[in-house]
Design an enzyme around this catalytic site. Structure first.
Site, PDB file in Angstrom:
ATOM      1  N   ARG A   1     -62.289  74.856 -22.630  1.00  0.00           N
ATOM      2  CA  ARG A   1     -63.099  74.168 -21.564  1.00  0.00           C
ATOM      3  C   ARG A   1     -63.639  75.978 -20.897  1.00  0.00           C
ATOM      4  O   ARG A   1     -63.362  75.936 -20.307  1.00  0.00           O
ATOM      5  CB  ARG A   1     -62.306  73.068 -20.687  1.00  0.00           C
TER       6      ARG A   1
ATOM      7  N   ALA B   1     -59.775  61.616 -24.321  1.00  0.00           N
ATOM      8  CA  ALA B   1     -60.764  61.037 -23.567  1.00  0.00           C
ATOM      9  C   ALA B   1     -62.089  62.084 -23.535  1.00  0.00           C
ATOM     10  O   ALA B   1     -62.747  62.266 -24.533  1.00  0.00           O
ATOM     11  CB  ALA B   1     -60.506  62.217 -22.260  1.00  0.00           C
TER      12      ALA B   1
ATOM     13  N   GLU C   1     -63.242  57.316 -28.210  1.00  0.00           N
ATOM     14  CA  GLU C   1     -62.284  58.829 -27.860  1.00  0.00           C
ATOM     15  C   GLU C   1     -61.189  59.165 -28.795  1.00  0.00           C
ATOM     16  O   GLU C   1     -61.290  59.896 -29.448  1.00  0.00           O
ATOM     17  CB  GLU C   1     -62.395  58.634 -26.416  1.00  0.00           C
TER      18      GLU C   1
ATOM     19  N   GLU D   1     -61.842  62.190 -30.904  1.00  0.00           N
ATOM     20  CA  GLU D   1     -61.152  63.297 -30.935  1.00  0.00           C
ATOM     21  C   GLU D   1     -59.673  63.577 -31.729  1.00  0.00           C
ATOM     22  O   GLU D   1     -59.315  64.773 -32.125  1.00  0.00           O
ATOM     23  CB  GLU D   1     -60.912  63.515 -29.793  1.00  0.00           C
TER      24      GLU D   1
ATOM     25  N   GLU E   1     -65.457  71.109 -29.471  1.00  0.00           N
ATOM     26  CA  GLU E   1     -64.464  70.736 -29.526  1.00  0.00           C
ATOM     27  C   GLU E   1     -64.892  70.038 -30.937  1.00  0.00           C
ATOM     28  O   GLU E   1     -63.742  70.280 -31.914  1.00  0.00           O
ATOM     29  CB  GLU E   1     -65.059  68.813 -29.965  1.00  0.00           C
TER      30      GLU E   1
END
Length: 214
Positions: A68, A80, A97, A101, A146
């Site tokens: 992040r 999320a 999601e 993910e 990701e």
């Protein structure tokens, strides 16, 4: 004792403008009348988001580790994502999601908890779902931050220990893990239907007809 429940407080918004049009979310400036005064506030105008606490038969939680940029951390999180598909039901977004993910599907879905991330400066509303009856999917092709997501199944009790020891800092993960521990201690009696209407979602506050799609 007070009634421990948040109340929607309608106010007369006299002006509303987007002062920054961002790639993902905007900054909005509202003027409104409250307690006899005209007040102006700026806040992050957010589409809302969903997260999934996937729990297997051994009471292990599926965690992802992701970079992040605002914090400069690769931190542990729950799968999320934003509610950025127009008209999409929130639980449908949560299922999407989880697949994208974490390469997982689940057969049993329930609403675990919901909250605002920063009500003094953002209208971002989060719903967290408990997903059980999990099974694996083929790996999804991920990009950008990701692309190097790390997946790990961790016992719920160890997740709680990490929260209490301040080793993890993602607020969605913290809230969800503590809510799951409390719900489990009550035999999961606090869970709600996954498709429960979401009247406190920002879109719902502006349009009653959107209760069924938020």
């Amino acid at each position: 004792m007070p009634d421990l429940q948040d109340d929607v407080a309608p106010v007369a918004v006299t002006a509303s403008d987007i002062v920054y049009d961002g790639a993902i979310w905007n900054v909005r400036r509202d003027s409104f009348d409250y307690n006899g005064a005209s007040i102006t506030r700026e806040y992050l105008d957010h589409p809302g988001a969903v997260a999934v606490l996937a729990l297997d038969e051994q009471d292990r939680v599926l965690l992802i580790k992701q970079y992040r940029h605002p914090t400069g951390l690769r931190g542990w999180e729950l799968p999320a994502g934003l509610l950025d598909v127009s008209g999409e039901n929130a639980v449908v977004g949560a299922k999407r999601e989880l697949a994208e993910e974490a390469d997982v599907v689940a057969s049993d879905w329930a609403l675990l908890t919901e909250f605002y991330t920063s009500p003094g400066g953002s209208n971002e509303a989060i719903r967290v779902y408990l997903a059980r009856g999990v099974s694996s999917l083929p790996a999804f092709a991920r990009t950008d931050e990701e692309a190097d997501i790390e997946l790990c199944w961790v016992p719920l009790d160890e997740c709680v220990d990490a929260v209490l020891a301040r080793r993890i800092s993602n607020p969605i993960l913290i809230v969800a893990v503590l809510a799951a521990q409390a719900a489990r201690s009550r035999g999961w009696s606090t869970l709600a239907a996954a498709d429960l209407p979401w009247p406190r979602h920002p879109l719902s506050l502006h349009s009653p007809s959107s209760h069924t799609t938020a």
